[in-house]
Design an enzyme around this catalytic site. Structure first.
Site, mmCIF file in Angstrom:
data_model
loop_
_atom_site.group_PDB
_atom_site.id
_atom_site.type_symbol
_atom_site.label_atom_id
_atom_site.label_comp_id
_atom_site.label_asym_id
_atom_site.label_seq_id
_atom_site.Cartn_x
_atom_site.Cartn_y
_atom_site.Cartn_z
ATOM 1 N N GLU A 200 0.833 -1.201 0.000
ATOM 2 C CA GLU A 200 0.000 0.000 0.000
ATOM 3 C C GLU A 200 0.868 1.252 0.000
ATOM 4 O OE1 GLU A 200 -3.660 1.936 2.640
ATOM 5 O OE2 GLU A 200 -2.861 -0.048 3.142
ATOM 6 N N GLY A 257 -4.324 6.146 13.458
ATOM 7 C CA GLY A 257 -3.803 4.941 14.081
ATOM 8 C C GLY A 257 -2.407 4.537 13.669
#
Length: 504
Positions: A200, A257
């Protein structure tokens, strides 16, 4: 002697004034364009105008236009992105000119559904039904006679990574079996998978550099970098020790996060393959023009919201008092907090930005042993960055911390940021609250405003104490959009995965 004005002279005078105003307008417009180009990458104004044309509707009548589909299956929902590109030029030094497809109104062909694909762990047989609204949407916009040659990629990220391997495979198997029954897209078993955080990150790096034009041929004023190649990984036809090409940009991205860094490693050092992604973006695997080596590292739990929760909990547990002075809150700001064990704690801000940064340093876990030198923090290896010849873009929290409250988004300047952050922190909360209620911070919601002091300190701590960016580093820009549009990792995915397709 005075002569009476004639209609012809009056008309001539009027047209002279109009012509003069027109010339003045054109001169001002030219100056404005030239001035605005100073704030664009070195690609120049021609490329900028080309990018601006992306708002035009995609010409689906063009038989030489090709299409590709990427479905991003995230933790909270899934989105489909449709891309298009003309036939490749045949020049191995050029990449596909991939653009986001636009509908007749010029809007991006994008659709989102909720919740995330991972919620089907207990009902994997519903996976293909779940994706139907997205695939039907894509099928509607792509010409029917192009469906069979249009690659479809279904790529899942964080939410699916958290499932067990068996739950993942049950969902993916359902898609592999049923999607080809309903759609004629170019779709194989390898076109649906759960991608890693590293993948990613690579896709995001590719997408951003592609939009910035960093994969194009260098122009006279473009910054350059010498790139060395690992000869063992290249074919015999590509055996060149190094090339000089346009410098790419590194990426910093901090969410709530997690935190991620990605940048090209131009030197062919002895680095483990597990730490570096090496790939060829070119249309010919025998050429080295577009071979890139990118370092990507993801730090789970180091996002701004995760660290803020951990910080509050640790302060409460360390003090054991019900009233705690907090340097990471604006001066005199009150905050009620309930700990995990049920205790109610009252925080009161002292607004000391310098002390706040000092208190945050231990979260970097710099004492964790570094298995391979050098390391950034938490014992994670990171190749040396050539700060004298590099450029970085900061996204998400790097943009919000600079822009939403401090309103200095864009080029990062250490002293300017430190002063703005410190001034905000030490301002009395009653005054800040009054300004907020008067609408002086329209880009900031209440949570952002209340946590701004902490988050700006955490951003600077990560930048300078974590990744070791020097205080005088002047080549970082925070950004939310590039060329007025959000850049998704899906753009990098379609560019990477279509580079060797026969249709090019």
């Amino acid at each position: 002697m005075d002569f009476p004005a004639t209609p012809h002279l009056a008309a001539l005078f009027k047209y002279t004034i109009i012509f003069g105003l027109l010339v003045a307008f054109l001169v001002l417009l030219t100056l404005a364009v030239v001035e605005s180009d100073k704030f664009l990458p070195a690609a120049g104004i021609d490329r900028y105008m080309q990018r601006m044309a992306f708002g035009e509707a995609t010409d689906t009548r063009d038989p030489n236009l090709y299409y590709g589909i990427v479905v991003d299956c995230g933790s909270s929902g899934s989105r489909v992105f449709v891309y298009s590109w003309p036939r490749h030029t045949g020049n191995p030094a050029q990449l596909l000119d991939i653009r986001q497809m636009r509908d007749l109104q010029g809007r991006p062909v994008v659709k989102r559904i909720t919740p995330g694909l991972s919620t089907l762990a207990s009902n994997p047989d519903e996976a293909s039904t779940y994706l139907k609204p997205l695939l039907q949407y894509a099928a509607y916009h792509i010409p029917r006679d192009k469906h069979k040659e249009t690659p479809l990629y279904i790529l899942a990220t964080a939410g699916m990574r958290m499932l067990s391997e068996s739950d993942q495979e049950d969902i993916l198997d359902n898609l592999r079996e049923n999607v080809p029954l309903d759609y004629e897209f170019l779709f194989s078993d390898t076109h649906v998978e759960v991608i890693s955080g590293k993948q990613e990150g690579v896709y995001a790096w590719i997408g951003i550099n592609f939009v910035l034009g960093r994969f194009n041929h260098a122009e006279e004023d473009d910054p350059m970098v010498e790139v060395e190649f690992d000869q063992t990984s290249l074919s015999e036809a590509s055996q060149v020790p190094s090339i000089l090409r346009k410098r790419t940009v590194g990426v910093l991205d901090m969410g709530g996060g997690s935190l991620q860094i990605a940048f090209e490693v131009p030197k062919s050092d002895d680095i483990s393959k597990s730490l570096i992604a090496e790939f060829n973006l070119g249309c010919d695997k025998h050429h080295t023009e577009h071979v890139y080596r990118v370092y990507v590292s993801t730090f789970l739990g180091y996002g701004s919201n995760s660290i803020l929760k951990l910080y509050r909990e640790q302060m409460a547990n360390t003090s054991r008092s019900t009233s705690i002075l907090d340097p990471c809150l604006p001066r005199d700001m009150p905050l009620e907090h309930t700990t995990q064990d049920g205790r109610h704690v009252h925080f009161k801000g002292t607004g000391d930005y310098t002390v706040c940064r000092t208190n945050l340093h231990h979260f970097l876990n710099k004492t964790v042993p570094c298995q391979k030198q050098p390391c950034s923090f938490n014992g994670v290896y990171q190749p040396n960055i050539d700060f004298k010849n590099s450029e970085f873009y900061g996204f998400s929290e790097f943009w919000y911390s600079m822009e939403d409250v401090l309103r200095i988004g864009g080029k990062y300047e250490y002293k300017k940021f430190e002063k703005a952050a410190s001034d905000f922190c030490k301002t009395r909360w009653s005054l800040l609250e009054d300004r907020y209620e008067k609408g002086l911070y329209p880009q900031a919601d209440e949570y952002r405003f209340r946590s701004q002091c902490f988050k700006s300190a955490w951003m600077a701590t990560i930048m300078h104490d974590g990744f070791s960016f020097p205080a005088n580093y002047s080549s970082l820009r925070s950004a939310q959009l590039i060329y007025d549009r959000e850049v998704q990792w899906t753009l990098g995915a379609i560019l990477y995965r279509t580079r060797f397709l026969p249709l090019k």
